[in-house]
Design an enzyme around this catalytic site. Sequence first.
Site, PDB file in Angstrom:
ATOM      1  N   HIS A  18       0.856  -1.109  -0.063  1.00  0.00           N
ATOM      2  CA  HIS A  18      -0.036  -0.151  -0.136  1.00  0.00           C
ATOM      3  C   HIS A  18       0.869   1.234   0.029  1.00  0.00           C
ATOM      4  CE1 HIS A  18      -3.274  -2.657   2.383  1.00  0.00           C
ATOM      5  NE2 HIS A  18      -3.765  -2.484   1.081  1.00  0.00           N
ATOM      6  N   LYS A  43     -15.882  -8.062   5.670  1.00  0.00           N
ATOM      7  CA  LYS A  43     -14.758  -7.877   6.393  1.00  0.00           C
ATOM      8  C   LYS A  43     -14.728  -7.704   7.699  1.00  0.00           C
ATOM      9  CE  LYS A  43     -11.314  -7.157   2.607  1.00  0.00           C
ATOM     10  NZ  LYS A  43     -10.417  -6.390   1.955  1.00  0.00           N
ATOM     11  N   ARG A  92      -2.547  -5.869  -8.343  1.00  0.00           N
ATOM     12  CA  ARG A  92      -1.192  -6.545  -8.183  1.00  0.00           C
ATOM     13  C   ARG A  92      -0.890  -7.580  -9.284  1.00  0.00           C
ATOM     14  NH1 ARG A  92      -3.105  -7.899  -2.437  1.00  0.00           N
ATOM     15  NH2 ARG A  92      -5.105  -7.707  -3.654  1.00  0.00           N
ATOM     16  N   SER A 130      -3.170  -7.747   3.248  1.00  0.00           N
ATOM     17  CA  SER A 130      -3.224  -7.680   4.585  1.00  0.00           C
ATOM     18  C   SER A 130      -3.633  -8.826   5.055  1.00  0.00           C
ATOM     19  CB  SER A 130      -4.262  -6.549   4.958  1.00  0.00           C
ATOM     20  OG  SER A 130      -3.882  -5.270   4.182  1.00  0.00           O
TER      21      SER A 130
END
Length: 161
Positions: A18, A43, A92, A130
């Site tokens: 990030h 989440k 990514r 993460s």
Amino acid sequence: MPVNAMYPGTFDPITLGHEDLVRRAANLFDKVIVAIAANTGSKVPMFSVDERVAMARDALAEIDNVEVTRYNGLTVDFAEKNDLRVIVRGLRAVSDFEYEFQLANMNRHLTKKVETAFLTPTEKYNFISSSLVREVAELGGDIREFVSPSVREALMERIRA
Ligand code: COA
């Protein structure tokens, strides 16, 4: 006319991937607001939104044109209210594309005033997420390559608690 951008996300916690993306965005736009979502949908975050904001502020402190804040509600509403014309998201790998394409198109349907721009992090960070970092830390792995020292400290403390 200045062009300000937002980089929205959960950041639970902020990783070096990030951070890499924030640096790239900060080189392109006049100001970048790292906007940390308080409502995270399905989440369940490890860190509260205030903790996520504090970690990100600490990690990004030395970049002049970056601010970190929390937000509630729709990303596009936050962008419009704060005159942020660009939403920055990271790509990514090809696997990110479908989800990001969906988000960008939905946001485009919600407003015509905000564009989404995709940036790619440096290759050495393109496998970090993460949740993987949290999992590696919880299982005793070394996460120094993936997060800043203060984030690592916060993670280790949370795991010990
Ligand atoms: N480096 C490292 N990791 C990265 C990364 C990078 N450059 N880019 C993304 N990731 C990881 C994140 O760590 C995260 O991993 P995780 O799932 O293991 O936690 C994952 O990729 C994607 O997370 P993130 O970038 O935080 O985005 P998100 O998908 O959690 O956040 C929001 C999505 C908050 C932007 C989106 O849900 C949103 O806009 N919510 C607000 C409500 C709204 O407007 N809804 C309508 C949307 S159209």
